[in-house]
Motif scaffolding. Sequence first.
Motif, mmCIF file in Angstrom:
data_model
loop_
_atom_site.group_PDB
_atom_site.id
_atom_site.type_symbol
_atom_site.label_atom_id
_atom_site.label_comp_id
_atom_site.label_asym_id
_atom_site.label_seq_id
_atom_site.Cartn_x
_atom_site.Cartn_y
_atom_site.Cartn_z
ATOM 1 N N UNK A 12 15.060 9.248 0.640
ATOM 2 C CA UNK A 12 14.202 10.021 -0.911
ATOM 3 C C UNK A 12 12.818 8.059 -0.521
ATOM 4 N N UNK A 13 12.060 8.822 -1.523
ATOM 5 C CA UNK A 13 11.051 7.871 -1.891
ATOM 6 C C UNK A 13 11.999 6.919 -2.239
ATOM 7 N N UNK A 14 11.489 5.829 -2.956
ATOM 8 C CA UNK A 14 11.342 4.145 -3.718
ATOM 9 C C UNK A 14 10.091 3.299 -3.960
ATOM 10 N N UNK A 15 9.789 3.504 -5.141
ATOM 11 C CA UNK A 15 8.744 2.608 -5.115
ATOM 12 C C UNK A 15 8.870 1.472 -5.375
ATOM 13 N N UNK A 16 9.507 1.258 -6.188
ATOM 14 C CA UNK A 16 10.273 -0.818 -6.074
ATOM 15 C C UNK A 16 10.518 -1.548 -4.851
ATOM 16 N N UNK A 17 11.115 -0.660 -3.523
ATOM 17 C CA UNK A 17 11.492 -1.491 -2.581
ATOM 18 C C UNK A 17 10.370 -2.034 -1.876
ATOM 19 N N UNK A 18 9.646 -0.760 -1.658
ATOM 20 C CA UNK A 18 9.621 0.286 -1.535
ATOM 21 C C UNK A 18 9.777 1.409 -0.208
ATOM 22 N N UNK A 42 0.768 -0.981 0.205
ATOM 23 C CA UNK A 42 0.043 0.063 -0.056
ATOM 24 C C UNK A 42 0.957 1.014 0.233
ATOM 25 N N UNK A 43 1.119 1.695 -0.867
ATOM 26 C CA UNK A 43 2.180 2.956 -1.452
ATOM 27 C C UNK A 43 3.236 2.598 -0.669
ATOM 28 N N UNK A 44 3.774 3.290 -0.109
ATOM 29 C CA UNK A 44 5.221 2.250 0.224
ATOM 30 C C UNK A 44 4.756 1.221 1.985
ATOM 31 N N UNK A 45 4.334 1.244 2.192
ATOM 32 C CA UNK A 45 4.012 0.203 3.192
ATOM 33 C C UNK A 45 3.736 -1.479 2.573
ATOM 34 N N UNK A 46 4.614 -2.231 3.915
ATOM 35 C CA UNK A 46 4.153 -3.452 3.000
ATOM 36 C C UNK A 46 2.692 -3.913 4.028
ATOM 37 N N UNK A 103 7.390 -0.520 6.825
ATOM 38 C CA UNK A 103 7.511 0.438 6.703
ATOM 39 C C UNK A 103 8.970 0.430 6.061
ATOM 40 N N UNK A 104 9.632 1.045 5.415
ATOM 41 C CA UNK A 104 11.367 1.768 5.191
ATOM 42 C C UNK A 104 11.380 2.432 5.329
ATOM 43 N N UNK A 105 12.540 3.303 6.010
ATOM 44 C CA UNK A 105 11.946 4.899 6.322
ATOM 45 C C UNK A 105 13.199 5.356 5.528
ATOM 46 N N UNK A 106 13.458 6.676 4.311
ATOM 47 C CA UNK A 106 14.802 6.434 4.180
ATOM 48 C C UNK A 106 14.785 8.015 3.978
ATOM 49 N N UNK A 140 8.840 -0.515 11.583
ATOM 50 C CA UNK A 140 9.656 1.016 10.601
ATOM 51 C C UNK A 140 11.118 1.119 10.622
ATOM 52 N N UNK A 141 11.955 0.420 9.190
ATOM 53 C CA UNK A 141 13.224 0.401 9.715
ATOM 54 C C UNK A 141 14.026 1.182 8.798
ATOM 55 N N UNK A 142 14.987 2.177 9.981
ATOM 56 C CA UNK A 142 15.991 3.397 9.323
ATOM 57 C C UNK A 142 16.483 2.519 8.299
ATOM 58 N N UNK A 143 16.335 3.900 7.188
ATOM 59 C CA UNK A 143 17.149 2.462 6.146
ATOM 60 C C UNK A 143 18.032 4.029 5.463
ATOM 61 N N UNK A 144 18.507 4.072 4.073
ATOM 62 C CA UNK A 144 19.056 4.626 3.422
ATOM 63 C C UNK A 144 19.113 4.933 2.321
#
Lengths: 365, 416
Positions: free
Chosen positions: B125-131, B61-65, B120-123, B93-97
């Motif tokens: 920048x947004x990345x739709x593919x990872x997400x 859902x958007x950037x969430x799994x 949620x992977x928090x970066x 939520x996972x702090x990443x980059x």
Amino acid sequence: MRWRAGETDSRTDTTFLLFSGCVYGNECDVVASKCEQSSVLLKELRSSMMSEGSSFMKGLILGGIFCLVMSFFETFNSGTHSEGHEHLHHHLKPVSKDELQKLSESQMSDWTLQVRVYCLIMVTPKLLVHWATANDTWSKHCDKSVFYTSESSKALEAIDLQEQDEWARLRKAIKHAYENAGDLRWFFVARPTTYAIIENLKYLVLDKDPSQPFYIGHTEKSGELDYVEYDSGIVLSYEAMRRLIEIFKDEDRCPERGHALWKTPEEKQLATCLKYTGVFAENGEDAQGKGLFNKKSVSSLISDSMGQNPADVVEACCSDMAITFGGMSPSQIQVLMYGVYRLRPYGHDFHDSLTFLPPNDSDND
Amino acid sequence: MKAGNSRCAFSLGFLVGSCTLYIFLRQVWFEKSFGWKRHGKSNPPPLGPEQNTPNLTWRVEGSALINLKHPHQPGEDGHITDELFKKVRILCWVMTGPSNLQSKARHVKSTWSRHCNVVLFMSSEEDRSFPTVGLGTGEGRDQLYWKTIRAFHYALKNHGDEADWFLKTDDDTFVVVDNLRWILSNYTAEQPIYFGKRFKPYAKQGYMSGGAGYVLSKEALRRFVEGFSTKVCTHTSSVEDLAMGQCLEKMGVVAGDSRDTLHRETFHPFIPEHHLTGKFSKTFWYWNYCFYPIVEGPQCCSDLAVSFHYVDPVLMYTLEYYTYRLRPYGYRHRYQPPVPAVLSLASHTGKPTTEAQRLEERVKEKSVPTYTMNPRAEKVKTTGTTSHKCCPGEKHNRQKHCMIVNMIVSSCVNPE
């Protein structure tokens, strides 16, 4: 310059003549005769070199043939006395859950009593750290664990076999274990660099009758011989031990000191001796066919799996009921103890048909 | 002389010939057995996606799994963990980059994060593919607190209804989410409380280590967000976890005790090897920071550990293997954790029971006998005083365990 008539015009001769520096005249004759002598000498030298060279070549070829013959002879020897269908790759799997649930009570109690393991751990003072680790960790889960050493160490207790040769040591240890087995019917032979989960070993052999010969582990092939790799642990049933003791008496087929030019590793010698008694190596694997005996460490196997199966690393890596791992350092083994016997996710139950209690004298499991 | 020479040459040639060919043969045989191995004898065939992949379905859902089903092993009875999955919903939520997505976050995604209810992977920048979620910040240590603030705000705003607890971790943290549920099940999401590896300095009630991960109840999260809107909490800090702890303290959120019933730590700021085998030097900062007494050696860590930090990718999969896959058949664990009151099973009996007792109840219901074995069982000696009776056909050994003496074994099971 002039050459003597009848002399061959080879490079060496020409050089010789040139070096003499003669041009014309009487000196040339003298020099030429000297040349003739030297060239003759040279010819002789060359011919002797040729003859030596040819004898060298002959020696080389003969040596090669000799080597080939010896190796064929050796493999032929180990191959001729084999019996039965040796090319069926024997795979041994644990009993399935459904079968376990169908069992009668008396059968279950029979199996409980007979699946008790005697661990033979072959140590040397060089491996003291691993020896101490094995002593402190997995060996406590054996019903009886005995350390057999090449020479005694003040730090740790062991049965001192006073034997430097590994094959001879293994033979002595096997004899000792067989005589002192009591009512234990399964034997596990390993070096202290191997880590074993004895409960899973018991699960593997649970429905196997120890009065039948079993020789289990991770199997490898050497020529015609299927043998169990030492580094990942060797499992023997009581009957296999009994047959081994018998064949040890036969100096021709199962010699204590080998007479090949090179030393055969004891794992292969063991396999050869067992083969003469009709016992063949079987590969221990789980219901999905994954090997239960590993000589690599967990992290090594995981790294390999990350390279080969990045999408499903853990699934493709190793069995859930793995029995042995090798090449792990003492701290890695402490982590493994924690990981195997303690760390778990709450709420996942496996209703196993057998219960194994923790050993009394440890706190890391 | 010449004959001697040629004999020498001959023997030399013989030696060289035999040695070369020996080495050559060894190579050839090695090749044969290696090539033979390659034909899939010892390596298992790669399993197709139908077999044995975890029973898992992610909804993106958007950037969430969003996890719809909880991963299970074949042959496993996971009904307790399923119940907890529904009752104790955790958003991780996972702090990443951006630079860590493929090197670290990817492995988190493949392993423990599958057990969360929402990930949620928090970066930056947004990345739709990872997400990944784009927080619109920079990267770097000085940005950590700002990223944390924005991440928590995002989680509450977009997924506040989908979870009861909100867990923050790094991309090199390994978490056993099932064990976190076990701890949190004794509390409710309406309590203002948070858990983690508790440190003592700089804050009265202490604060939770960032790397080992910490989890806020929904009420705690609401108060955190409120703290910023009312300017009670500061927006800039270089020490993310301390700033978090101070803010929560100001907002009246309690720092909880995350240890198990034997007072062993569950959140760990280092890898298992360091906690289990390392001897921290007495001058190491850790000694002065830990809120609870440090235990070195195997009792450092609970069986139901929740997190470890500084976990590299290989260790990530290794821990996944140790936790969820590798197990000793039939082993009765020393630590039998009590069943949380929130589970329906406990509500039947009216009091919390140990796992072992529950197992025995189930066994008696189905009349399935379980056979108990103690390694190194000694010859039986009857003792004068016994603490409990043994089943027929069994007697006490020196350690007061009931040992099977003869072949008559009934379906009776002993309490330990």
